[in-house]
Design a protein around this motif. Structure first.
Motif, short mmCIF file in Angstrom:
data_model
loop_
_atom_site.label_atom_id
_atom_site.label_comp_id
_atom_site.label_asym_id
_atom_site.label_seq_id
_atom_site.Cartn_x
_atom_site.Cartn_y
_atom_site.Cartn_z
N VAL A 309 0.86 -1.14 -0.02
CA VAL A 309 -0.01 0.08 -0.15
C VAL A 309 1.06 1.30 0.08
N GLU A 310 0.67 2.23 -0.88
CA GLU A 310 1.75 3.17 -1.09
C GLU A 310 3.18 2.93 -1.29
N GLY A 311 3.12 1.44 -1.83
CA GLY A 311 4.61 1.11 -2.09
C GLY A 311 5.26 0.28 -1.10
N ARG A 312 4.71 0.07 0.18
CA ARG A 312 5.30 -0.55 1.22
C ARG A 312 4.61 -1.71 1.82
N VAL A 313 5.32 -2.55 2.27
CA VAL A 313 4.65 -3.86 2.86
C VAL A 313 3.60 -3.23 3.88
#
Length: 364
Positions: A309-313
């Protein structure tokens, strides 16, 4: 000195990994671009490709495996990967020493006194009839000569280190649960493995370096070493350095990259993506802080499927009892929940696994 913060590195990784925008290329082309897909869990690469390819269909990978364009073999870090046939033939000799060292290091006591070259020759002779064998069948052909080591240890030495092997289909095909049947790589592909060039500049290592940076950069030499398992490729880095650009991260580490590789603006929006267990985007680095927070690092090696989510785990996910369950690692906003649920619905359609319900937990 140009610094790249964690968010800039995150967006670069997402772009290189086809996780910022899905690619419209073919499955073999993406496998090649990613320098292989980690595949010890046979069904996971399908999810990884679905998250990266526009309109991916499982038969695309099935066809590549059955058509011998992509193979299942031990390579980076002595782990089973899906690798294109061309890359497997080009890279295997460069990995031979590492593969031997890793098996011998793991089973030092069990393999003490064993002449590995003799074992390798006997194994190749046993496979010369070009008949696929399970590990047990290959060990059975040799165990009279080497009765000391446990059968599993002798089998791993032969298949994961001494003889370049392919795990044959239907192993690794969509919704298949077939056991492992092995055949030498050169036999399966009807092409010889490329010999290691006698060149101090390590041309194969240079190719690995460039290909790694194209799919994972900007990255430190320690990241490269963690990805491939080789000893840092110092000669290759030295030979290629003049054509690379250099950045530094927030900790002052030197990061190497290809000059024209994509490095999106840190504020570029990142879509929700569902990742398989052991995904390249997480395991491709020693320093994984660009994509996963320190308290959750254990997830990356424990086989948990994750959600970006938004590029992060930001969550893990499982499928059990006809339910896709998503467990956030932090509270999600209403907009984030909506985006996660929408991508989860698309995933259930892809998995075609009789999933009847999507459960998005609201507590982390």
């Amino acid at each position: 000195m140009t610094f790249l913060n964690s968010r800039a590195l995150n967006r670069a990784t997402l772009a290189r990994q086809h996780l910022l925008t899905r690619s419209d290329t073919s499955a073999p082309e993406v496998v090649a671009h990613l320098c292989g897909l980690q595949a010890q869990e046979p069904q996971e690469p399908f999810i990884g490709l679905w998250s990266r390819l526009t309109d991916f269909k499982p038969e695309q990978l099935d066809d590549a495996l059955s058509g011998r364009t992509v193979v299942r073999t031990h390579m980076m870090r002595r782990t089973v990967h899906l690798i294109t046939a061309d890359d497997a033939l080009a890279w295997r000799a460069r990995h031979d020493t590492m593969l031997r060292q890793r098996v011998l290091g793991t089973y030092r006591r069990e393999l003490a006194g064993i002449d590995v070259d003799e074992v390798a020759a006997a194994g190749r002779a046993a496979m010369a009839d070009q008949q696929p064998r399970t590990m047990s069948e290959l060990v059975q052909a040799l165990e009279d000569r080497w009765p000391g080591p446990p059968r599993r240890v002798l089998g791993e030495l032969l298949i994961a280190a001494l003889i370049p092997m392919v795990q044959l289909p239907p192993r690794g095909l969509w919704h298949q649960t077939a056991g492992v049947r092995n055949l030498p790589l050169a036999t399966w592909l009807e092409r010889d493995i490329a010999p290691l060039p006698a060149d101090d500049n390590d041309p194969v290592g240079q190719q690995l370096l460039r290909r790694y940076l194209a799919a994972y950069g900007p990255a430190a030499s320690s990241d490269l070493r963690a990805w491939c398992g080789l000893a840092g490729l110092p000669a290759a880095i030295k030979a290629a350095r003049e054509e690379l650009v250099v950045f530094h991260d927030e900790h002052g580490r030197e990061l190497l990259d290809l000059p024209d590789a994509p490095r999106p603006h840190p504020d570029t929006p990142a879509p929700v993506r569902f990742l398989p267990a052991f995904d390249n985007a997480i395991l491709g680095y020693r320093d994984r802080s660009r994509i996963i927070d320190a308290p959750h690092l254990g997830l990356s090696v424990a086989g948990h499927r994750t959600v970006l989510v938004e590029g992060r785990v930001t969550a893990t996910w499982t499928v059990r009892n006809h339910q896709l369950r998503i467990s956030p690692l932090r509270p999600l906003t209403a907009l984030e929940q909506e985006a996660v649920h929408a991508e989860a619905q698309d995933l259930t359609n892809f998995l075609d696994d009789d999933i009847e319900h999507i459960q998005l937990d609201t507590e982390n």
